[in-house]
Design a protein around this motif. Sequence first.
Motif, mmCIF file in Angstrom:
data_model
loop_
_atom_site.group_PDB
_atom_site.id
_atom_site.type_symbol
_atom_site.label_atom_id
_atom_site.label_comp_id
_atom_site.label_asym_id
_atom_site.label_seq_id
_atom_site.Cartn_x
_atom_site.Cartn_y
_atom_site.Cartn_z
ATOM 1 N N LEU A 1 15.081 17.720 -24.467
ATOM 2 C CA LEU A 1 15.942 17.725 -23.308
ATOM 3 C C LEU A 1 16.026 16.341 -22.544
ATOM 4 C CD1 LEU A 1 16.987 20.078 -21.181
ATOM 5 C CD2 LEU A 1 14.792 19.695 -19.980
ATOM 6 N N LEU A 2 15.305 15.388 -22.787
ATOM 7 C CA LEU A 2 15.197 14.177 -22.256
ATOM 8 C C LEU A 2 15.941 13.178 -23.368
ATOM 9 C CD1 LEU A 2 11.358 13.802 -21.047
ATOM 10 C CD2 LEU A 2 13.459 14.101 -19.489
ATOM 11 N N SER A 3 16.098 13.348 -24.496
ATOM 12 C CA SER A 3 16.785 12.457 -25.398
ATOM 13 C C SER A 3 18.432 12.627 -25.018
ATOM 14 C CB SER A 3 16.432 12.845 -26.622
ATOM 15 O OG SER A 3 16.808 14.114 -27.114
ATOM 16 N N TYR B 1 8.895 22.173 -17.761
ATOM 17 C CA TYR B 1 8.308 21.581 -18.879
ATOM 18 C C TYR B 1 7.323 20.905 -18.795
ATOM 19 C CZ TYR B 1 12.153 23.682 -21.868
ATOM 20 O OH TYR B 1 13.023 24.359 -22.496
ATOM 21 N N ILE B 2 7.523 19.760 -17.808
ATOM 22 C CA ILE B 2 6.386 18.962 -17.549
ATOM 23 C C ILE B 2 5.356 19.452 -17.138
ATOM 24 C CG2 ILE B 2 5.655 16.862 -16.311
ATOM 25 C CD1 ILE B 2 8.647 15.849 -16.577
ATOM 26 N N GLN C 1 14.614 22.335 -14.989
ATOM 27 C CA GLN C 1 13.875 22.651 -16.626
ATOM 28 C C GLN C 1 13.220 21.500 -16.820
ATOM 29 O OE1 GLN C 1 16.939 23.802 -19.507
ATOM 30 N NE2 GLN C 1 18.495 23.826 -18.011
ATOM 31 N N THR C 2 13.302 20.283 -16.585
ATOM 32 C CA THR C 2 12.392 19.219 -16.803
ATOM 33 C C THR C 2 11.207 19.272 -16.167
ATOM 34 O OG1 THR C 2 14.418 17.800 -17.343
ATOM 35 C CG2 THR C 2 12.288 16.647 -16.919
ATOM 36 N N THR C 3 11.211 19.621 -14.759
ATOM 37 C CA THR C 3 10.119 19.589 -13.919
ATOM 38 C C THR C 3 9.308 20.917 -14.422
ATOM 39 O OG1 THR C 3 11.206 18.908 -12.058
ATOM 40 C CG2 THR C 3 9.162 19.921 -11.648
ATOM 41 N N ASN D 1 10.602 20.718 -26.887
ATOM 42 C CA ASN D 1 11.772 20.958 -25.957
ATOM 43 C C ASN D 1 11.987 20.032 -24.854
ATOM 44 O OD1 ASN D 1 12.208 23.446 -27.492
ATOM 45 N ND2 ASN D 1 11.321 24.679 -25.973
ATOM 46 N N LEU D 2 10.944 19.482 -24.487
ATOM 47 C CA LEU D 2 10.956 18.487 -23.454
ATOM 48 C C LEU D 2 11.864 17.254 -24.073
ATOM 49 C CD1 LEU D 2 10.426 17.484 -20.494
ATOM 50 C CD2 LEU D 2 8.165 16.778 -21.317
ATOM 51 N N PRO E 1 19.266 20.756 -14.766
ATOM 52 C CA PRO E 1 18.600 20.014 -15.612
ATOM 53 C C PRO E 1 16.994 19.767 -14.829
ATOM 54 C CG PRO E 1 20.690 19.664 -15.892
ATOM 55 C CD PRO E 1 20.666 20.485 -14.842
ATOM 56 N N ILE E 2 17.166 19.278 -13.986
ATOM 57 C CA ILE E 2 15.948 18.725 -13.161
ATOM 58 C C ILE E 2 14.859 19.635 -12.828
ATOM 59 C CG2 ILE E 2 16.748 19.096 -10.885
ATOM 60 C CD1 ILE E 2 14.666 16.341 -11.866
#
Length: 205
Positions: A203-205, A76-77, A72-74, A199-200, A69-70
Amino acid sequence: MFQSILHGLLLAFGLILPLGAQNVFVFNQGANHKKWSHVLPVVITAGLCDTLLILLAVLGVSLILISFPIIQTTLYIIGLIFLGYMSWSLWREKPASIEEHTPMSAKKQIGFALSVSLLNPHAIMDTIGVIGTSAALYTGTEKVLFTISVIFVSWLWFIILAILGRTVGRIDHSGKIILILNKVSSVIILIVAALILKNLIQLLS
């Protein structure tokens, strides 16, 4: 053996033909530069990036990376920031025939091509989900031929896009068509950025 080649060719065309941020950027740069050689940085960079993603997908490495997940999040940002900046830059881009303006430098082309190719989560998901899954159907020589076919179509398409863009640029003596293309390109890339933001948030929610 022929089936794996045909499968790779058709699959690659199906994935690459839709109008996305990467295609728009390559076409746009073709239209904005007066010489074909000046567009080579974006064509080569986009081709190499796609080749890397395809190889990672076929080898299964990308599935491992994207499972964290980290990561994916990175992704996206960073992708959101770069695409937003690219959209803003293209909106301000003006052809030299309308206003004294230097077309995007090779360094900037490479940077933008890298971001739109490697930092676009949707493109990466397509590569992993579709090409990676399809490649799993083959082994040995057939898998190699399938992979080569997909990579060949990718490179061919980027060359064609740049040539088409250059053709439009050559017939557009007033520069008005290119100006409109820049605005359209900016909006399309902004829409891609908006989808990434959506999508971000999910992913964070």
